[in-house]
Design an enzyme around this catalytic site. Structure first.
Site, PDB file in Angstrom:
ATOM      1  N   GLU A 183       0.880  -1.179   0.000  1.00  0.00           N
ATOM      2  CA  GLU A 183       0.000   0.000   0.000  1.00  0.00           C
ATOM      3  C   GLU A 183       0.908   1.216   0.000  1.00  0.00           C
ATOM      4  OE1 GLU A 183      -3.255  -0.019  -0.198  1.00  0.00           O
ATOM      5  OE2 GLU A 183      -3.703  -2.122   0.198  1.00  0.00           O
ATOM      6  N   CYS A 190      -2.192   9.534   2.558  1.00  0.00           N
ATOM      7  CA  CYS A 190      -1.800   8.926   1.271  1.00  0.00           C
ATOM      8  C   CYS A 190      -2.806   9.203   0.171  1.00  0.00           C
ATOM      9  CB  CYS A 190      -1.620   7.428   1.444  1.00  0.00           C
ATOM     10  SG  CYS A 190      -3.101   6.635   2.097  1.00  0.00           S
TER      11      CYS A 190
END
Ligand code: NAD
Length: 477
Positions: free
Chosen positions: A228, A262
């Protein structure tokens, strides 16, 4: 009070586990996993309930720790780190029995009489490595998927959010046996050591370059991996948008956790004809949020450390139309908007990860799509538009981990949607059922009856056998 809030790493001692301890820990977890208890659905349900109880019990200390590390406002800390996990636990508890049940699938005529099922089998021991920006959510989110799927877990939170890492360790060690779930602390050397050991799954959340290192380390053991990672998330605003609402949602998504998210919109791609209007509304929204002085409110966080502070500060140059002021002592960077940014500018070359929003204008939607496609595939892509044509065109002609239309960040909170990147923003997904699937090996099981044996498959082979097999494979499978 203020001083206490912005303590630095040095105030917390991180309890690094020596290598031999790690080996022992893994051995213990392997023995526990092999004993088979985690495979029982009742065991898993008990653990999920325990995790919920642990979070509820330690809510206060986690919120305190997040404040010390990131000056995270309580509302953000609770909703994005604790609330989302509790929601997901409830969701998983509701569905776990149906997820673990072997799934029946059709069996072709050629294999009859027989049955086909898919078993979701836990991998074993999962190593979960987390980042500092959501130091609870990005460790416990994957852990929840792993636990629901029946794995044991070693959790390695980020050393850059040391108070939270310690609070997580305290919570997990109070509620769980280390042979099932354990927190191990440390930075680069300790994680490098950890990765030398054989795990059955590695789930990494962090930067793209570190992702490559983790991937290589896992490859030595042929361990499956989810990465991720980060990237540059575009946010397109066309001329058929509700500018006021769009601006408010973009500003919120950009300034949450001071932009250290993010999936924060990295840059705005706005149609030239509405750029001025959007910027005005962005300024109004930010003024409404923080009353013109984000620094003096409790609702705006700080940059995690001096290195990131200096990095982000250097990105502030050019046509600054809002903010731009910084305070190194407090690691404060004001909500900042930079107009007239070109795709070749420095700020467009890296993930910003801070409260600085570059505005890039485009003439037509094809140009906006082309700008996005010149970069690496982002984790999130945002579209503010009422035009179905534009939305469909952007979705079909670009690639990203996920898309959110007329909103930012919210896709992250939906347990029904898989969450994960593509290309440079990573691979693999989690959240709800996706997390369960990620941490489960899908084992295909066929059960045949002793009746009816297809003799033609056995040697000695004749032309007749071949003809029959050709017919059977073409028509009966
Ligand atoms: P990072 O990659 O520096 O660190 C992440 C983890 O990796 C930490 O636990 C750290 O100890 C460990 N690590 C660092 N260097 C290592 C090395 N050489 N070998 C082994 N382990 C190492 O990331 P970060 O600065 O903590 O987090 C910010 C990044 O994470 C951003 O790029 C952001 O976009 C990304 N991120 C992605 C997601 C997502 O869901 N895709 C979520 C949050 C953050």
């Amino acid at each position: 009070m203020e001083e206490e809030v912005i303590e630095t790493e040095s105030t917390v001692s991180i309890n690094n586990a020596p290598n031999a301890d790690i080996a022992r820990l893994i051995d213990k977890q392997r023995a526990f996993f092999n004993a088979g208890e985690t495979k029982g659905v009742r065991f898993r349900i008990r653990q999920l309930k325990k995790l919920k109880e642990a979070l509820e019990t330690h809510e206060g200390s986690i919120i305190q720790a997040l404040k010390a590390d990131l000056r995270k406002p309580e509302l953000e800390a609770w909703s994005t780190e604790i609330g989302v996990i509790i929601t997901e636990i409830d969701y998983n508890l509701k569905h776990i029995r149906s997820w673990v049940r072997p799934q029946r699938v059709p069996t072709a005529l050629f294999f009859m009489p027989g049955k086909s099922r898919i078993y979701a089998e836990p991998f074993g021991i999962a190593l979960i490595i987390g980042p500092w920006n959501f130091p609870i959510k990005n460790v416990l989110g994957p852990a929840l998927g792993a636990m629901t799927a029946g794995n044991c877990c070693v959790l390695k939170p980020s050393e850059h959010a040391p108070h939270t890492a310690k609070a997580l360790e305290n919570m997990i060690s109070e509620f769980f046996d280390p042979e099932y779930l354990v927190v191990t602390q440390g930075g680069i050397p300790e994680t490098t050591e950890l990765l030398k050991h054989r795990f059955d799954y590695v789930f990494f959340t962090g930067g793209t370059e570190i992702g490559r290192i983790v991937y290589q380390a896992a490859a030595k053991h042929l361990t499956p991996v989810t990465l991720e990672l980060g990237g540059k998330n575009p946010c397109i605003v066309d001329d058929n948008s509700h500018m006021q609402v769009a601006a408010k949602r973009i500003a919120w998504g950009k300034l949450l956790n001071s932009g250290q998210v993010c999936i924060a919109p990295n840059y705005v791609l706005v149609k030239k004809t509405v750029k001025k209007e959007l910027i005005e509304h962005l300024k109004i929204a930010i003024e409404e949020f923080y009353g013109g002085d984000a620094k003096s409110t409790d609702d705006f966080g700080r940059i995690v450390n001096d290195t990131h502070f200096e990095r982000i500060k250097k990105l502030i140059e050019g046509d600054v139309v809002l903010g731009g002021d910084t305070d190194a002592k407090e690691k404060y960077i004001a909500p900042t908007i930079i107009d007239n940014v070109k795709v070749t500018d420095k700020i467009m070359q890296e993930e910003i990860f801070g409260p600085v929003l570059p505005i890039v204008e485009y003439e037509d939607i094809d140009e906006a799509i082309s700008i996005i496609n010149q970069g690496e595939k982002p984790l999130a892509l945002y579209i503010f538009s009422k035009s179905y044509n534009n939305r469909d065109k952007i979705i079909s002609q670009t690639s990203s981990g996920g898309v959110c239309i007329n909103e930012t960040i919210m896709n992250f909170g939906s347990v029904e949607l898989p969450f994960g990147g593509v290309g440079d923003s990573g691979f693999g997904v989690y959240n709800g059922k996706s997390g369960f699937d990620t941490f489960s090996h899908k084992k295909g099981v066929m059960t045949k009856s002793f009746l009816f044996d297809v003799k033609q498959k056995y040697p000695p082979y004749t032309q007749g056998n071949l003809n029959f097999i050709k017919f059977a494979i073409r028509k009966l499978i």
